[in-house]
Motif scaffolding. Structure first.
Motif, PDB file in Angstrom:
ATOM      1  N   VAL B  60       7.430   3.215  -0.444  1.00 56.48           N
ATOM      2  CA  VAL B  60       7.076   4.246  -0.450  1.00 56.48           C
ATOM      3  C   VAL B  60       6.617   5.010  -1.667  1.00 56.48           C
ATOM      4  CG1 VAL B  60       8.259   7.018  -0.334  1.00 56.48           C
ATOM      5  CG2 VAL B  60       8.600   5.069   1.159  1.00 56.48           C
ATOM      6  N   ILE B  63       2.621   4.577  -2.062  1.00 55.14           N
ATOM      7  CA  ILE B  63       2.742   5.798  -1.550  1.00 55.14           C
ATOM      8  C   ILE B  63       1.717   6.677  -1.898  1.00 55.14           C
ATOM      9  CG2 ILE B  63       2.040   7.364   0.705  1.00 55.14           C
ATOM     10  CD1 ILE B  63       3.196   4.619   2.441  1.00 55.14           C
ATOM     11  N   ALA B  64       3.276   7.507  -2.659  1.00 55.64           N
ATOM     12  CA  ALA B  64       3.382   8.098  -3.143  1.00 55.64           C
ATOM     13  C   ALA B  64       3.144   8.098  -4.498  1.00 55.64           C
ATOM     14  CB  ALA B  64       4.994   9.393  -3.550  1.00 55.64           C
ATOM     15  N   ALA B  67      -0.737   8.598  -3.350  1.00 53.72           N
ATOM     16  CA  ALA B  67      -1.682   9.863  -3.127  1.00 53.72           C
ATOM     17  C   ALA B  67      -1.821  11.214  -4.196  1.00 53.72           C
ATOM     18  CB  ALA B  67      -1.111  10.330  -1.689  1.00 53.72           C
ATOM     19  N   GLY B  68      -0.666  10.921  -5.175  1.00 52.27           N
ATOM     20  CA  GLY B  68      -0.957  11.885  -6.461  1.00 52.27           C
ATOM     21  C   GLY B  68      -1.843  11.233  -7.229  1.00 52.27           C
ATOM     22  N   THR B  69      -2.322  10.236  -6.956  1.00 54.14           N
ATOM     23  CA  THR B  69      -3.391   9.778  -7.782  1.00 54.14           C
ATOM     24  C   THR B  69      -4.873  10.420  -7.355  1.00 54.14           C
ATOM     25  OG1 THR B  69      -2.205   8.043  -8.954  1.00 54.14           O
ATOM     26  CG2 THR B  69      -4.808   8.197  -9.591  1.00 54.14           C
ATOM     27  N   LEU B  70      -5.121   9.540  -5.912  1.00 57.39           N
ATOM     28  CA  LEU B  70      -6.353   9.464  -5.875  1.00 57.39           C
ATOM     29  C   LEU B  70      -6.636   9.222  -4.470  1.00 57.39           C
ATOM     30  CD1 LEU B  70      -9.596   9.977  -5.928  1.00 57.39           C
ATOM     31  CD2 LEU B  70      -9.635   7.709  -6.680  1.00 57.39           C
ATOM     32  N   ASN B  71      -7.348   9.844  -3.310  1.00 57.57           N
ATOM     33  CA  ASN B  71      -7.009   9.624  -2.038  1.00 57.57           C
ATOM     34  C   ASN B  71      -8.732   9.686  -1.596  1.00 57.57           C
ATOM     35  OD1 ASN B  71      -7.017   8.410   0.644  1.00 57.57           O
ATOM     36  ND2 ASN B  71      -5.585   9.900   1.389  1.00 57.57           N
ATOM     37  N   HIS B 273       2.128   3.559   7.753  1.00 60.43           N
ATOM     38  CA  HIS B 273       0.789   4.039   7.023  1.00 60.43           C
ATOM     39  C   HIS B 273       0.228   3.176   7.712  1.00 60.43           C
ATOM     40  CE1 HIS B 273      -0.997   6.333   4.435  1.00 60.43           C
ATOM     41  NE2 HIS B 273      -2.002   5.761   4.253  1.00 60.43           N
ATOM     42  N   SER B 304      -3.865   3.805   1.700  1.00 60.78           N
ATOM     43  CA  SER B 304      -3.192   3.006   2.364  1.00 60.78           C
ATOM     44  C   SER B 304      -3.877   1.292   1.653  1.00 60.78           C
ATOM     45  CB  SER B 304      -4.669   3.082   3.989  1.00 60.78           C
ATOM     46  OG  SER B 304      -4.785   4.683   4.557  1.00 60.78           O
TER      47      SER B 304
END
Lengths: 433, 433
Positions: B60, B63-64, B67-71, B273, B304
């Motif tokens: 978790v 992922i968090a 996702a908060g940095t770069l996707n 995921h 991912s």
């Protein structure tokens, strides 16, 4: 970075596409700004997946919160997926009232073809020429826009999509409409004569990969009508044109005044989180459902649903669709201004925050003017040198492609347009030498 | 919950499968425990997607954080995807040294078929009878395990997989091996005679959907050899058997002493995921890559990759594969004990933490004993009534299926086995009345 590129080649191989002669390595992003490994910041004028802005805190928080609570398939009940399905269906017109969740646009388009084939009892498929709809085997034989070794399926007919801004600019719109629809009739007749019948037409309302073609009013409606008359279904691929990208409507097909039988979604749906969907009517699902045990392990899991819901919420709360519409008006005016300075670029194409123009080797309309992919590439690289990301599309890679996250603000649209002005001037100066 | 079910029917439709006569609604989960909407807690003896445990904080957080940095997609460089590809390749044997990332097991198997078809120039496909490998159009015509309206493709040959614990229990292993491989030879000959040639065999090393068949030693190696001799590739579908599920090895194919040409992954890879992959050799990628513009928008995005890396890290740090192996030994002993009390259940099947047994209508070996799906279902429901989740599989739905997250601890394995003892006793008592 040279080391990272080498390591990438040794794991992912050298065929996985990379942008730019000198690829960019990004390490973080926020809203419409990406930060490279060397610390430089780039304005994102290209990416449509981070739809509401890179690393949007609402979306990140929704994913983190739900992933920390429960991530499970749909064989148990969970309110998240149902809540989201209701929100999503509220954006669609009747009779679209059912959703099947997937993990990508490719999965969605592949499933839509299965449904259409079974509904029609036929296999024949109309696509627009130079389009692309996904990477599965069924979709690899249904593209002329990307290289696939399978080649075009015998049951697929690419139809030339007219473009009032480019190839058809010199012809009256009514004539273009009539001749284009006659080509649709011919393609349908060809499928029927070959015994394939007509299962569906699959198209992107923006005709993005094709080059943002501006089609005659009534073209898409006429295409849909002809396919339905032949027993096929209309599949609206909203992977690029959906979720308010065009500003004018929430869904691209609404700009054409039609409701597809199947609407497919992907890319921007979860702001980067892998999620896709197919929307359809209960009547169509009632055909497909009992005859197929369709189960998608990750499809509709509560984390994906939370991401999707957060995107819808942010779109509404930040008024991003409306902002796309107003931003687009300004961009269109600015591009017209650039045309006066650089007569070798075509009129503004596209809708909302998916826009661009054709690039020619000499002033548009001048005898012998042809699309100029080299010059288009030079503009893309000149923009990159000025820290703005854009790209190019179309049959000859000579349509400039700009497609920023909807989160872009007016001042940033200004930077994009000003940088474009500088880049066009540089490329024009270079071509004179 | 009745209201939620009704809302689900009105959005997702009534065909999307649900477990149990009275479906369960879950609201949160942790490790191997799911909490229902009514507050009751259930031991998860079924779910293989939350591989390292529901809502594992490491996964978790990964992922968090990402996702908060770069996707972003892989058209720019990012170290996350390369780091993860290296970690994943380190678990695989030579010559598997390249990875293509996807979003699901279905996308992975579909892509593997494309690669095999192009490599062989053939379409013929061997599958094990009553298997299932995904929901795309190309895979829908390659299953006899799930209902798909398309029906079996003319180019597909299902081969009967032997089972030394059930259908073939009374025959000498060497004889079963010889006759089973003769069936493979016949299927290959049939494909060649029909002009399809042989592109691949696609199989799950655990033969999960088929019913956890125990195959003769040398069967899988013999199958692989025959397919390769015929010009086809070996596709190891590790969606169920991979990532240490079997305890004995990290990959199911390693238990059979072979290295497939293509290894496909999905389900447990990101602990929920949506992520999948195809592993292959550089030589094979060098064939496919230049002839196809394969691009997967979400495939290999850094979020991912972060999820996948966290799963690998937790597996190693918590010694979960080793724990699966030791847990399995205890389970196997316990199941043998249950057989003494309930001679109508077959021997322990499966490997590691994917295990079960055949359920019969009377003592195994007694004249006229046949598989009993009704009794199997009754056990599943009796377990549910005791707050333990399991399921059933196999051609007649008469193989009990237990497949907890690898995070299950010895005491919890004890609860699972004790609850099973109680449930078997209840079902036996009922069948006497």
């Amino acid at each position: 970075m040279a080391d990272l590129l080498e390591r990438r080649y040794k794991t992912l191989g050298p065929y996985s596409p990379l942008f730019y002669a000198q690829p960019l390595e990004f390490v973080r992003a926020e809203r419409v700004w990406l930060t490279a490994a060397d610390g430089q910041r780039y304005l994102d004028g290209y990416n449509n997946v981070p739809h509401v802005g890179h690393a949007h805190p609402r979306v990140v928080e929704a994913i983190a919160q739900q992933a920390g609570t429960l991530n499970i398939h749909t064989r148990y009940l969970n309110h998240r997926v149902v809540d989201y399905a209701e929100s999503l269906l509220a954006t669609l017109d009747a009779p679209l009232d059912r959703i099947i969740f997937t993990n990508s646009g490719s999965e969605s388009n592949d499933l839509a073809l299965r449904i259409a084939n079974q509904h029609s009892g036929a296999r024949g498929l109309l696509i627009s020429d130079f389009s692309y709809h996904g990477h599965t085997q069924a979709l690899a034989v249904a593209t002329t826009g990307l290289v696939a070794h399978e080649g075009l399926g015998a049951h697929v007919r690419p139809i030339r999509v007219p473009d009032l801004d480019a190839a058809d600019a010199s012809r009256p719109e009514a004539e273009v409409l009539a001749s284009s629809l006659a080509e649709v009739d011919a393609a349908i007749a060809s499928l029927q004569e070959a015994g394939h019948g007509v299962a569906a037409v699959l198209f992107d309302s923006l005709f993005s990969t094709e080059g943002l073609n501006r089609v005659p009013s009534g073209y898409v409606a006429g295409l849909a009508k002809r396919v339905r008359t032949a027993g096929g279904l209309v599949i609206g691929d909203e992977v690029q044109s959906g979720f308010g990208r065009t500003g004018r409507s929430f869904w691209g097909h609404q700009n054409h005044g039609i409701v597809p039988d199947l609407v497919t979604m992907g890319k921007p749906m979860g702001n980067g989180h892998p999620i896709g969907a197919v929307a359809l009517s209960a009547a169509l699902l009632d055909e497909f459902g009992p005859r197929n045990m369709y189960f998608n392990t990750f499809g509709g899991n509560p984390v994906s649903a939370a991401a999707g819901q957060a995107v819808l919420d942010v779109l509404a709360e930040e008024g991003l669709v409306e902002r796309a519409a107003s931003g687009a008006a300004g961009i269109r005016a600015a591009l017209e201004g650039l045309r006066r300075d650089h007569p070798w670029i075509g009129p503004a194409k596209g809708e909302g925050l998916f826009f661009g123009f054709d690039v020619y080797d000499r002033p548009v309309g001048e005898a012998g003017a042809v699309p100029d992919p080299g010059r288009t590439k030079a503009i893309v690289e000149a923009m990159r040198a000025r820290n703005v990301l854009i790209s190019r599309i179309g049959r000859t890679d000579s349509v400039l492609k700009m497609r920023p996250p909807l989160a872009i603000e007016p001042g940033e649209v200004g930077i994009l347009v000003e940088t474009l002005a500088d880049s066009l001037a540089e490329v024009e100066a270079l071509s004179r030498t």
